[in-house]
Motif scaffolding. Structure first.
Motif, mmCIF file in Angstrom:
data_model
loop_
_atom_site.group_PDB
_atom_site.id
_atom_site.type_symbol
_atom_site.label_atom_id
_atom_site.label_comp_id
_atom_site.label_asym_id
_atom_site.label_seq_id
_atom_site.Cartn_x
_atom_site.Cartn_y
_atom_site.Cartn_z
ATOM 1 N N VAL A 196 0.643 -1.395 -0.025
ATOM 2 C CA VAL A 196 -0.225 0.069 0.162
ATOM 3 C C VAL A 196 0.911 1.249 0.042
ATOM 4 O O VAL A 196 0.418 2.150 -0.595
ATOM 5 C CB VAL A 196 -1.000 -0.084 1.239
ATOM 6 C CG1 VAL A 196 -1.793 1.316 1.237
ATOM 7 C CG2 VAL A 196 -2.065 -1.306 1.087
ATOM 8 N N GLN A 197 1.914 1.219 0.689
ATOM 9 C CA GLN A 197 2.963 2.218 0.761
ATOM 10 C C GLN A 197 4.040 2.178 0.036
ATOM 11 O O GLN A 197 5.050 1.428 0.307
ATOM 12 C CB GLN A 197 3.188 2.751 2.289
ATOM 13 C CG GLN A 197 1.985 3.189 3.026
ATOM 14 C CD GLN A 197 1.501 4.650 2.470
ATOM 15 O OE1 GLN A 197 2.332 5.277 2.127
ATOM 16 N NE2 GLN A 197 0.171 4.741 2.691
ATOM 17 N N LEU A 198 4.152 3.000 -1.346
ATOM 18 C CA LEU A 198 5.512 2.843 -1.910
ATOM 19 C C LEU A 198 6.215 4.108 -1.977
ATOM 20 O O LEU A 198 5.587 5.337 -1.697
ATOM 21 C CB LEU A 198 5.038 2.283 -3.295
ATOM 22 C CG LEU A 198 4.337 1.126 -3.605
ATOM 23 C CD1 LEU A 198 3.670 0.735 -5.044
ATOM 24 C CD2 LEU A 198 5.467 -0.018 -3.308
ATOM 25 N N ALA A 210 -4.289 -2.190 9.735
ATOM 26 C CA ALA A 210 -5.328 -3.221 9.556
ATOM 27 C C ALA A 210 -7.036 -2.437 9.865
ATOM 28 O O ALA A 210 -7.944 -3.259 10.083
ATOM 29 C CB ALA A 210 -5.365 -4.380 10.672
ATOM 30 N N SER A 211 -7.078 -1.334 9.925
ATOM 31 C CA SER A 211 -8.106 -0.639 10.002
ATOM 32 C C SER A 211 -9.246 -1.018 8.951
ATOM 33 O O SER A 211 -8.896 -1.007 7.554
ATOM 34 C CB SER A 211 -7.803 1.105 10.092
ATOM 35 O OG SER A 211 -7.828 1.484 8.525
ATOM 36 N N GLN A 212 -10.379 -0.951 9.052
ATOM 37 C CA GLN A 212 -11.220 -1.156 8.429
ATOM 38 C C GLN A 212 -11.455 -0.364 7.162
ATOM 39 O O GLN A 212 -11.768 -0.802 6.065
ATOM 40 C CB GLN A 212 -12.896 -1.382 9.056
ATOM 41 C CG GLN A 212 -13.907 -2.230 8.226
ATOM 42 C CD GLN A 212 -13.328 -3.544 7.713
ATOM 43 O OE1 GLN A 212 -12.990 -4.336 8.248
ATOM 44 N NE2 GLN A 212 -13.535 -3.620 6.366
ATOM 45 N N ALA A 221 -10.878 1.057 1.810
ATOM 46 C CA ALA A 221 -10.481 1.930 0.641
ATOM 47 C C ALA A 221 -9.540 1.001 -0.536
ATOM 48 O O ALA A 221 -9.876 1.343 -1.672
ATOM 49 C CB ALA A 221 -9.456 2.877 1.120
ATOM 50 N N GLY A 222 -8.759 -0.002 -0.045
ATOM 51 C CA GLY A 222 -8.190 -0.967 -1.213
ATOM 52 C C GLY A 222 -9.083 -1.727 -1.898
ATOM 53 O O GLY A 222 -8.832 -1.722 -3.046
ATOM 54 N N THR A 248 -3.320 -7.974 5.753
ATOM 55 C CA THR A 248 -2.631 -7.083 6.586
ATOM 56 C C THR A 248 -1.090 -7.582 7.162
ATOM 57 O O THR A 248 -1.159 -9.084 7.514
ATOM 58 C CB THR A 248 -3.234 -6.804 7.881
ATOM 59 O OG1 THR A 248 -3.767 -7.865 8.478
ATOM 60 C CG2 THR A 248 -4.432 -5.974 7.318
ATOM 61 N N LYS A 249 -0.111 -7.058 7.486
ATOM 62 C CA LYS A 249 1.124 -7.187 7.891
ATOM 63 C C LYS A 249 1.013 -7.273 9.306
ATOM 64 O O LYS A 249 0.269 -6.387 9.953
ATOM 65 C CB LYS A 249 2.343 -6.457 7.542
ATOM 66 C CG LYS A 249 2.750 -6.455 5.910
ATOM 67 C CD LYS A 249 3.660 -5.332 5.610
ATOM 68 C CE LYS A 249 3.911 -5.124 4.463
ATOM 69 N NZ LYS A 249 4.728 -3.939 4.019
ATOM 70 N N PRO A 250 1.657 -8.044 10.137
ATOM 71 C CA PRO A 250 2.314 -9.343 9.709
ATOM 72 C C PRO A 250 1.430 -10.260 9.354
ATOM 73 O O PRO A 250 0.281 -10.589 9.595
ATOM 74 C CB PRO A 250 3.080 -9.626 10.821
ATOM 75 C CG PRO A 250 2.471 -9.216 12.305
ATOM 76 C CD PRO A 250 1.636 -8.125 11.745
#
Length: 124
Positions: free
Chosen positions: A53-55, A85-87, A92-93, A103-105
């Motif tokens: 998600v974050q690049l 891990a927020s809903q 949004a994804g 979600t990580k981990p």
């Protein structure tokens, strides 16, 4: 097995995912940035993109929207990976066009199983 493009800026995470996916029999390529990921995706179309998600140069949401807006590549499966891990982030994804959101981990074996299930079900 499938062809997978891993777009992840964290070298250790990128390598871990690539090793696990190759071990499951997939053909894997990697990219560190969104620009490189999109170029790689257009050069040699994968079956699935595993997308952070974050690049450093864009967000996974923008990347996903770019893919979904392009008629030539819009049906490529996309699995987003995030530490959040927020809903709201998950929603949004998925709204941006992701086929799954992890979600990580995460347990590498669970990630491989989810990817295999998506590949077995085909494009969205």
């Amino acid at each position: 097995m499938g062809s997978i493009l891993v777009v992840e800026d964290e070298p250790d995470m990128r390598e871990l995912m690539a090793v696990k996916l190759r071990g499951a029999g997939h053909r894997v390529r990697t990219a560190q940035t969104g620009v490189d990921g999109l170029a790689s995706l257009r050069e040699d179309r994968p079956d699935l993109v595993l997308l952070d998600v974050q690049l450093p140069d864009t967000t996974g949401l923008a990347f996903c929207k770019t893919v979904r807006a392009d008629a030539e590549i819009r049906d490529i499966l996309i699995v987003m990976i995030s530490a959040s891990a927020s809903q709201e982030e998950v929603d949004a994804g998925l709204a941006a066009g992701a086929d799954d959101y992890v979600t990580k981990p995460f347990a590498p074996s669970a990630l491989v199983a989810r990817i295999q299930a998506l590949l077995d079900s085909g494009p969205a």
